[in-house]
Structure formats: C-alpha cells, structure tokens
Scaffold this motif. Structure first.
Motif, PDB file in Angstrom:
ATOM      1  N   MET A 174      -5.932  -1.904  11.929  1.00 46.28           N
ATOM      2  CA  MET A 174      -6.285  -2.539  10.658  1.00 46.28           C
ATOM      3  C   MET A 174      -5.032  -3.051   9.955  1.00 46.28           C
ATOM      4  SD  MET A 174      -9.351  -0.034   9.373  1.00 46.28           S
ATOM      5  CE  MET A 174      -9.858  -1.244   8.142  1.00 46.28           C
ATOM      6  N   HIS A 175      -4.308  -3.942  10.624  1.00 42.22           N
ATOM      7  CA  HIS A 175      -3.078  -4.482  10.042  1.00 42.22           C
ATOM      8  C   HIS A 175      -2.793  -5.850  10.633  1.00 42.22           C
ATOM      9  CE1 HIS A 175      -0.870  -3.525  13.771  1.00 42.22           C
ATOM     10  NE2 HIS A 175      -1.440  -2.341  13.739  1.00 42.22           N
TER      11      HIS A 175
ATOM     12  N   HIS B 146      -5.144 -12.025  19.175  1.00 40.77           N
ATOM     13  CA  HIS B 146      -4.842 -11.373  17.902  1.00 40.77           C
ATOM     14  C   HIS B 146      -4.700  -9.860  18.048  1.00 40.77           C
ATOM     15  CE1 HIS B 146      -5.272 -15.135  15.860  1.00 40.77           C
ATOM     16  NE2 HIS B 146      -6.494 -15.299  16.318  1.00 40.77           N
ATOM     17  N   ARG B 147      -5.502  -9.257  18.885  1.00 40.71           N
ATOM     18  CA  ARG B 147      -5.366  -7.805  19.074  1.00 40.71           C
ATOM     19  C   ARG B 147      -4.037  -7.494  19.759  1.00 40.71           C
ATOM     20  NH1 ARG B 147     -11.489  -5.347  20.015  1.00 40.71           N
ATOM     21  NH2 ARG B 147     -12.514  -6.748  18.559  1.00 40.71           N
ATOM     22  N   GLY B 148      -3.624  -8.354  20.657  1.00 44.59           N
ATOM     23  CA  GLY B 148      -2.304  -8.194  21.256  1.00 44.59           C
ATOM     24  C   GLY B 148      -1.196  -8.353  20.235  1.00 44.59           C
ATOM     25  N   ALA B 149      -1.405  -9.262  19.267  1.00 43.65           N
ATOM     26  CA  ALA B 149      -0.409  -9.454  18.210  1.00 43.65           C
ATOM     27  C   ALA B 149      -0.317  -8.225  17.315  1.00 43.65           C
ATOM     28  CB  ALA B 149      -0.763 -10.686  17.382  1.00 43.65           C
ATOM     29  N   GLN B 150      -1.414  -7.513  17.128  1.00 45.04           N
ATOM     30  CA  GLN B 150      -1.371  -6.279  16.338  1.00 45.04           C
ATOM     31  C   GLN B 150      -0.586  -5.189  17.064  1.00 45.04           C
ATOM     32  OE1 GLN B 150      -5.716  -6.188  15.883  1.00 45.04           O
ATOM     33  NE2 GLN B 150      -5.425  -6.202  13.675  1.00 45.04           N
ATOM     34  N   ILE B 151      -0.752  -5.110  18.366  1.00 49.71           N
ATOM     35  CA  ILE B 151       0.059  -4.179  19.155  1.00 49.71           C
ATOM     36  C   ILE B 151       1.531  -4.572  19.076  1.00 49.71           C
ATOM     37  CG2 ILE B 151       0.556  -3.317  21.482  1.00 49.71           C
ATOM     38  CD1 ILE B 151      -1.991  -2.181  20.307  1.00 49.71           C
ATOM     39  N   ARG B 152       1.789  -5.873  19.131  1.00 47.47           N
ATOM     40  CA  ARG B 152       3.163  -6.337  19.036  1.00 47.47           C
ATOM     41  C   ARG B 152       3.782  -5.932  17.695  1.00 47.47           C
ATOM     42  NH1 ARG B 152       5.367 -12.634  19.244  1.00 47.47           N
ATOM     43  NH2 ARG B 152       7.595 -12.096  19.201  1.00 47.47           N
TER      44      ARG B 152
ATOM     45  N   TYR C 298      -2.161   4.973  19.416  1.00 43.67           N
ATOM     46  CA  TYR C 298      -1.190   4.229  20.212  1.00 43.67           C
ATOM     47  C   TYR C 298       0.110   5.012  20.338  1.00 43.67           C
ATOM     48  CZ  TYR C 298       1.648   0.354  21.915  1.00 43.67           C
ATOM     49  OH  TYR C 298       2.485  -0.439  22.677  1.00 43.67           O
ATOM     50  N   LEU C 299       0.608   5.546  19.228  1.00 47.59           N
ATOM     51  CA  LEU C 299       1.860   6.292  19.247  1.00 47.59           C
ATOM     52  C   LEU C 299       1.727   7.595  20.035  1.00 47.59           C
ATOM     53  CD1 LEU C 299       2.867   5.726  15.512  1.00 47.59           C
ATOM     54  CD2 LEU C 299       3.928   4.659  17.524  1.00 47.59           C
ATOM     55  N   ALA C 300       0.578   8.249  19.908  1.00 49.37           N
ATOM     56  CA  ALA C 300       0.361   9.485  20.664  1.00 49.37           C
ATOM     57  C   ALA C 300       0.399   9.219  22.166  1.00 49.37           C
ATOM     58  CB  ALA C 300      -0.971  10.113  20.262  1.00 49.37           C
ATOM     59  N   LYS C 301      -0.211   8.110  22.581  1.00 50.76           N
ATOM     60  CA  LYS C 301      -0.193   7.756  24.003  1.00 50.76           C
ATOM     61  C   LYS C 301       1.217   7.366  24.454  1.00 50.76           C
ATOM     62  CE  LYS C 301      -4.920   5.834  23.982  1.00 50.76           C
ATOM     63  NZ  LYS C 301      -5.703   4.563  24.037  1.00 50.76           N
TER      64      LYS C 301
ATOM     65  N   MET D 185       1.949   1.997   7.871  1.00 50.22           N
ATOM     66  CA  MET D 185       1.663   0.612   8.245  1.00 50.22           C
ATOM     67  C   MET D 185       0.672   0.010   7.257  1.00 50.22           C
ATOM     68  SD  MET D 185       2.033  -2.050  10.243  1.00 50.22           S
ATOM     69  CE  MET D 185       2.967  -1.446  11.651  1.00 50.22           C
ATOM     70  N   GLU D 186       1.179  -0.771   6.316  1.00 50.67           N
ATOM     71  CA  GLU D 186       0.358  -1.476   5.329  1.00 50.67           C
ATOM     72  C   GLU D 186      -0.495  -0.533   4.480  1.00 50.67           C
ATOM     73  OE1 GLU D 186      -1.472  -5.204   6.534  1.00 50.67           O
ATOM     74  OE2 GLU D 186      -0.218  -5.225   8.329  1.00 50.67           O
TER      75      GLU D 186
END
Length: 356
Positions: A91-92, A107-113, A148-151, A206-207
């Motif tokens: 959600m950012h 766009h979902r890839g851009a959020q991961i980026r 994501y960070l946990a993984k 994050m936001e």
C-alpha cells in the motif's frame, strides 16, 4: 516530470458529488518529549519556525487526537480491500525511472522496487551476520513490506496499524504465505508503541509519517524501539523545505495541503529538513535524505487510471464515502507534485551504539 504528472480527471459525476469533508481536528505540534525513553526529559529542541509557532499555541486535546486516529482507522478499514484488489498487498508508491508515464509499467514490480531502493539507500546489509533479525513495520498497512522483509532476511517482523481490518488481513496473508511464525500484526499507536526499548535492528516506516500528529513524538518512538546501532528508514510525503527567509508556506500552498489533509485524515505536514533536525537533536548518526519525487511522479496518474477502469469504478462506488472522498482529491496530489509543494522523501539514520 511534468509529462508524467499530467492531470487526469475523474468522471464528471464523481467530481460533482459535492462531498463536504468533515471538520479536521486542529492538531498542533508540542515540544519534543522523550528521547529513547518515555521517562526522560524533553530535549528542548524542535524544527522549523512554522512548527515552533504551532507549538506555542494550545496543544491538541485528547479528543482531537482520538478523532483523528478514529478517522485514519476508518479510512483504511474502508479502503484497504479495494486497494488490495486492484494494486496488491503493498500500500505505497512505486519507484519509477524519471520521465516515464508508466502507462504500461509493472506497477506491483515498481512497489517492490520502492522497498529495494529504500534498503539500498539505507545501506542495509544482506550479509548473514549483519542483516536485520528483528524488524518493526510502523504503519504496516496489510503487511506487504513486513512479509517481503521477513522473506528476504529471514527476520522476525512485527507490524502495527490503527486499522483492525488491516491487522486481521495482514495476519491472514501471513498465515496463507506460511509466515505466521515470523510475521505478526496488531492494532497499536505509532506514538505509543507496545514494544520495549531497543528491540529492533530495523525500524521501517513506509508512508505512515504523514499521518502522525506529533512528529517529534513519532521520531522519539522510532528511536526508542531501535536497538543500539539499529537503522531507521522513513519514507514519507512532506512539504517543500522552507527558504532561509520564510516563516511558513505560502497561503495557497497551505490551502492545497489542507484540502488533501481533509480527505486523507492527515494532520499538518512537515518538511524533510524538519525530520533531519529531530534526528540531529537525538545525536543520530549517518543521517541521509533524498528527494524521490521524480521517481514517484507516475504513481498518482496510474492510480487514477485504475479508478477509471470498470473494475476500479464499481469497486470505488461500493467502497464507501471516505474512499470516494479520497479519490476525488487525487488530482490535487498531482498538482502538489507539479508545483513542488509536495515532496516524496526518504530519511535514514543509525542509532548511536550503546555506550559502555
């Protein structure tokens, strides 16, 4: 940047709904309270002249702050489902190459980026001995960053949000992804976190900073729960830094931000330099900032385009008044970036090592 931020209008009937925003609590910034500990004395320092002037006025009442917190919780209770359905679990903003319109972007890839660029900027190690082992996600949404960070690091991660719907959904997704033993979410206030001092190697926001009515207390709480030597990452909306001769933003800039605040349940904004001064007052090390406004320029037009699809349109109508009201002011976010009033910034720093 201007081409990526071209104004995209919502349908005429949405623009003419004549939704009147509820009165926004008048939130002022009191002087900084504790540094690292709730029992320590005030450090006696704050930020810009604008904020100093605000701190000299009467502080917000408990009822004002409670009303603001309730509004934030209700807004995200109502809107998180439609966001996840269209944009996924993060959600950012996404992080894009400057000058692109992103109309065909992942766009979902851009959020991961965005997550990866934040970690890179902060110099977070991926080395087995030095990578973060305990992470707190402050203002976690439905927990996309936490999972994501946990993984990525094999870390234990705890997320906090004011929204019960977000906390429940975050825990359900953690269970579904096999991460329930590493990631958990709860309803809690970022200004009064339910964690002991010095617990986390990485403090992640994050936001969420833009929702905090007391930026000093917010920073102090992030500092308090950070372990000695731990890293803090804040990625947030802010307003432009004031010039040397300026006491405040211009009236038209304040009006623009107020209209956005009324829709998104935001208190008064601060600048990136205000955050820097707060961390400097706590003697934090390796303080770094960067303006990423150009990298997020394509985001709001993309969100508006998603609202104009049949799926987005029908989901928006069924989501509730608060979400519709938020959709109506999205063009103002574009205008704010175009005019340089709104900045998208990252602030990172390191807590001093524990003294012997």
């Amino acid at each position: 940047m201007a081409s990526a931020l071209q104004t995209v209008s919502l349908p005429c009937f949405l623009r003419t709904c004549r939704l009147s925003p509820p009165p926004r609590p008048s939130i002022s910034f009191p002087s900084p309270s504790s540094s690292f500990s709730r029992t320590s004395q005030s450090n006696g320092c704050f930020v810009s002249a604008r904020v100093k002037a605000a701190s000299s006025s009467s502080s917000a009442t408990a009822a004002d702050v409670s009303e603001l917190k309730d509004g934030i919780a209700e807004f995200y209770d109502e809107s998180s489902g439609i966001w996840e359905d269209i944009w996924g679990e993060h959600m950012h903003h996404g992080f894009y190459d400057p000058g692109t319109d992103a109309s065909g972007s992942d766009h979902r890839g851009a959020q991961i980026r965005m997550i990866e660029e934040s970690l890179r900027f902060a110099g977070i190690s991926e080395d087995g001995a030095n990578k973060p082992k305990r992470i707190v996600d402050v203002g976690c949404g439905i927990g996309g960053s936490s999972r994501y960070l946990a993984k990525k690091y094999g870390a234990q991660c705890q997320g906090i949000t004011l929204s019960p719907v977000q906390a429940d959904r975050g825990n359900a997704l953690a269970e579904a992804q096999g991460l329930a033993d590493k990631v958990s979410f709860r309803v809690a206030d970022a200004l009064n976190q339910p964690f002991p001092d010095g617990q986390f190697d990485l403090v992640w926001s994050m936001e969420s900073g833009e929702h905090m009515p007391d930026k000093s207390k917010f920073v102090n709480e992030l500092a308090r729960v950070a372990a000695p030597g731990g890293i803090i990452i804040i990625v947030t909306w802010s307003h432009r830094d004031l010039g040397p001769s300026e006491e405040s933003l211009q009236p038209w800039e304040k009006d623009l931000l107020k209209r956005i605040c009324d829709a998104y349940y935001l208190p008064d904004w601060c600048s990136t330099s205000d955050y820097v001064k707060l961390f400097q007052s706590l003697s934090f090390q390796e303080i770094k900032t960067e303006d990423w406004s150009e990298h997020v320029a394509p985001f709001w037009p993309a969100v508006i385009r998603s609202a104009l699809t049949w799926k987005g349109f029908t989901s928006l109508l069924g989501s509730g008044l608060k979400t519709i009201k938020g959709a109506l002011v999205m063009p103002l976010m574009i205008q704010g970036y175009q005019k340089g009033v709104i900045k998208f910034s990252i602030i990172t720093c390191r807590k001093p090592p524990q003294t012997q």
